[in-house]
Motif scaffolding. Sequence first.
Motif, PDB file in Angstrom:
ATOM      1  N   THR A   5       7.376  15.627  -0.399  1.00  0.00           N
ATOM      2  CA  THR A   5       8.489  15.035   0.334  1.00  0.00           C
ATOM      3  C   THR A   5       8.550  13.542   0.043  1.00  0.00           C
ATOM      4  OG1 THR A   5       8.335  16.656   2.120  1.00  0.00           O
ATOM      5  CG2 THR A   5       9.455  14.583   2.635  1.00  0.00           C
ATOM      6  N   ALA A   6       9.712  13.076  -0.373  1.00  0.00           N
ATOM      7  CA  ALA A   6       9.922  11.646  -0.648  1.00  0.00           C
ATOM      8  C   ALA A   6      10.571  11.007   0.581  1.00  0.00           C
ATOM      9  CB  ALA A   6      10.791  11.463  -1.870  1.00  0.00           C
ATOM     10  N   ILE A   7      10.108   9.833   0.913  1.00  0.00           N
ATOM     11  CA  ILE A   7      10.627   9.102   2.070  1.00  0.00           C
ATOM     12  C   ILE A   7      11.097   7.736   1.587  1.00  0.00           C
ATOM     13  CG2 ILE A   7      10.094   8.194   4.354  1.00  0.00           C
ATOM     14  CD1 ILE A   7       7.725  10.260   4.349  1.00  0.00           C
ATOM     15  N   LYS A   8      12.300   7.372   2.003  1.00  0.00           N
ATOM     16  CA  LYS A   8      12.866   6.080   1.628  1.00  0.00           C
ATOM     17  C   LYS A   8      13.031   5.248   2.896  1.00  0.00           C
ATOM     18  CE  LYS A   8      16.802   4.185  -0.898  1.00  0.00           C
ATOM     19  NZ  LYS A   8      18.042   4.547  -1.598  1.00  0.00           N
ATOM     20  N   LEU A  13      10.357  -7.474   5.108  1.00  0.00           N
ATOM     21  CA  LEU A  13       9.055  -8.128   5.036  1.00  0.00           C
ATOM     22  C   LEU A  13       9.297  -9.617   5.020  1.00  0.00           C
ATOM     23  CD1 LEU A  13       7.083  -5.998   2.424  1.00  0.00           C
ATOM     24  CD2 LEU A  13       6.751  -6.077   4.889  1.00  0.00           C
ATOM     25  N   GLN A  14       8.791 -10.275   6.046  1.00  0.00           N
ATOM     26  CA  GLN A  14       9.006 -11.711   6.177  1.00  0.00           C
ATOM     27  C   GLN A  14      10.498 -12.037   6.105  1.00  0.00           C
ATOM     28  OE1 GLN A  14       6.443 -14.069   6.785  1.00  0.00           O
ATOM     29  NE2 GLN A  14       5.394 -12.148   7.201  1.00  0.00           N
ATOM     30  N   GLY A  15      11.326 -11.153   6.671  1.00  0.00           N
ATOM     31  CA  GLY A  15      12.769 -11.367   6.712  1.00  0.00           C
ATOM     32  C   GLY A  15      13.505 -10.963   5.451  1.00  0.00           C
ATOM     33  N   ILE A  16      12.788 -10.526   4.436  1.00  0.00           N
ATOM     34  CA  ILE A  16      13.412 -10.147   3.167  1.00  0.00           C
ATOM     35  C   ILE A  16      13.608  -8.633   3.159  1.00  0.00           C
ATOM     36  CG2 ILE A  16      13.132 -10.091   0.654  1.00  0.00           C
ATOM     37  CD1 ILE A  16      11.262 -12.569   1.026  1.00  0.00           C
ATOM     38  N   PRO A  17      14.876  -8.164   2.996  1.00  0.00           N
ATOM     39  CA  PRO A  17      15.097  -6.713   2.972  1.00  0.00           C
ATOM     40  C   PRO A  17      14.508  -6.071   1.716  1.00  0.00           C
ATOM     41  CG  PRO A  17      17.169  -7.914   2.703  1.00  0.00           C
ATOM     42  CD  PRO A  17      16.091  -8.933   2.873  1.00  0.00           C
ATOM     43  N   ILE A  18      13.832  -4.952   1.922  1.00  0.00           N
ATOM     44  CA  ILE A  18      13.148  -4.257   0.827  1.00  0.00           C
ATOM     45  C   ILE A  18      13.394  -2.761   0.986  1.00  0.00           C
ATOM     46  CG2 ILE A  18      10.876  -3.695  -0.112  1.00  0.00           C
ATOM     47  CD1 ILE A  18      10.287  -6.457  -0.082  1.00  0.00           C
ATOM     48  N   ILE A  19      13.559  -2.088  -0.131  1.00  0.00           N
ATOM     49  CA  ILE A  19      13.589  -0.631  -0.119  1.00  0.00           C
ATOM     50  C   ILE A  19      12.217  -0.159  -0.578  1.00  0.00           C
ATOM     51  CG2 ILE A  19      14.559   1.431  -1.166  1.00  0.00           C
ATOM     52  CD1 ILE A  19      17.238   0.049  -1.166  1.00  0.00           C
ATOM     53  N   TRP A  20      11.619   0.674   0.236  1.00  0.00           N
ATOM     54  CA  TRP A  20      10.270   1.150  -0.004  1.00  0.00           C
ATOM     55  C   TRP A  20      10.340   2.664  -0.090  1.00  0.00           C
ATOM     56  CZ3 TRP A  20       5.808  -0.409   3.825  1.00  0.00           C
ATOM     57  CH2 TRP A  20       4.606   0.151   3.403  1.00  0.00           C
ATOM     58  N   GLN A  37       2.760   5.113  -2.023  1.00  0.00           N
ATOM     59  CA  GLN A  37       3.942   4.348  -2.414  1.00  0.00           C
ATOM     60  C   GLN A  37       4.406   4.711  -3.814  1.00  0.00           C
ATOM     61  OE1 GLN A  37       4.206  -0.116  -2.020  1.00  0.00           O
ATOM     62  NE2 GLN A  37       3.902   0.104  -4.223  1.00  0.00           N
ATOM     63  N   ARG A  38       5.708   4.870  -3.948  1.00  0.00           N
ATOM     64  CA  ARG A  38       6.318   5.083  -5.263  1.00  0.00           C
ATOM     65  C   ARG A  38       7.047   3.838  -5.744  1.00  0.00           C
ATOM     66  NH1 ARG A  38       9.751  10.455  -5.195  1.00  0.00           N
ATOM     67  NH2 ARG A  38      10.019   9.863  -7.352  1.00  0.00           N
ATOM     68  N   LYS A  39       7.598   3.065  -4.801  1.00  0.00           N
ATOM     69  CA  LYS A  39       8.376   1.879  -5.177  1.00  0.00           C
ATOM     70  C   LYS A  39       8.172   0.790  -4.133  1.00  0.00           C
ATOM     71  CE  LYS A  39      13.133   0.576  -6.343  1.00  0.00           C
ATOM     72  NZ  LYS A  39      13.240  -0.681  -5.702  1.00  0.00           N
ATOM     73  N   ASP A  40       7.782  -0.381  -4.588  1.00  0.00           N
ATOM     74  CA  ASP A  40       7.642  -1.604  -3.799  1.00  0.00           C
ATOM     75  C   ASP A  40       7.212  -1.357  -2.362  1.00  0.00           C
ATOM     76  OD1 ASP A  40       8.059  -3.511  -5.727  1.00  0.00           O
ATOM     77  OD2 ASP A  40      10.216  -3.394  -5.557  1.00  0.00           O
ATOM     78  N   PRO A  41       6.778  -2.332  -1.651  1.00  0.00           N
ATOM     79  CA  PRO A  41       6.585  -3.734  -1.982  1.00  0.00           C
ATOM     80  C   PRO A  41       5.167  -4.079  -2.449  1.00  0.00           C
ATOM     81  CG  PRO A  41       6.395  -3.472   0.369  1.00  0.00           C
ATOM     82  CD  PRO A  41       6.681  -2.107  -0.212  1.00  0.00           C
TER      83      PRO A  41
END
Length: 105
Positions: A5-8, A13-20, A37-41
């Motif tokens: 199952t993949a979760i997005k 983080l510190q006010g910076i929007p991130i897709i994880w 984790q597959r993608k960032d941060p």
Amino acid sequence: MKIGTAIKYKIKLQGIPIIWQSIITDWDPPNRFCDVQRKDPYRRWIHEDIFETSGSETFVTDRVNYAVRGRKLINQLVVKKDLDRNFNYRKTMLVSMFNGNPINL
């Protein structure tokens, strides 16, 4: 949920929007599960939840193996504090939910 199952997540983080993005790599209810984790941060993120019952109580243990970009300095200045705050919040909410005690944060 199940293995694969993949979760997005959309987080800040510190006010910076991130897709994880993470993926469930181990799924063994009601004992444990693990997401990686597959993608960032982070450079590496492996998070395992373990559930252990003793009598009428259930204990939740989080094991996190992570590495950050910027290494030790960034971890000490920013990341560790954020993670501690987030997992403390989670603990507070779990205790509240399962003890039936409302919490005002």
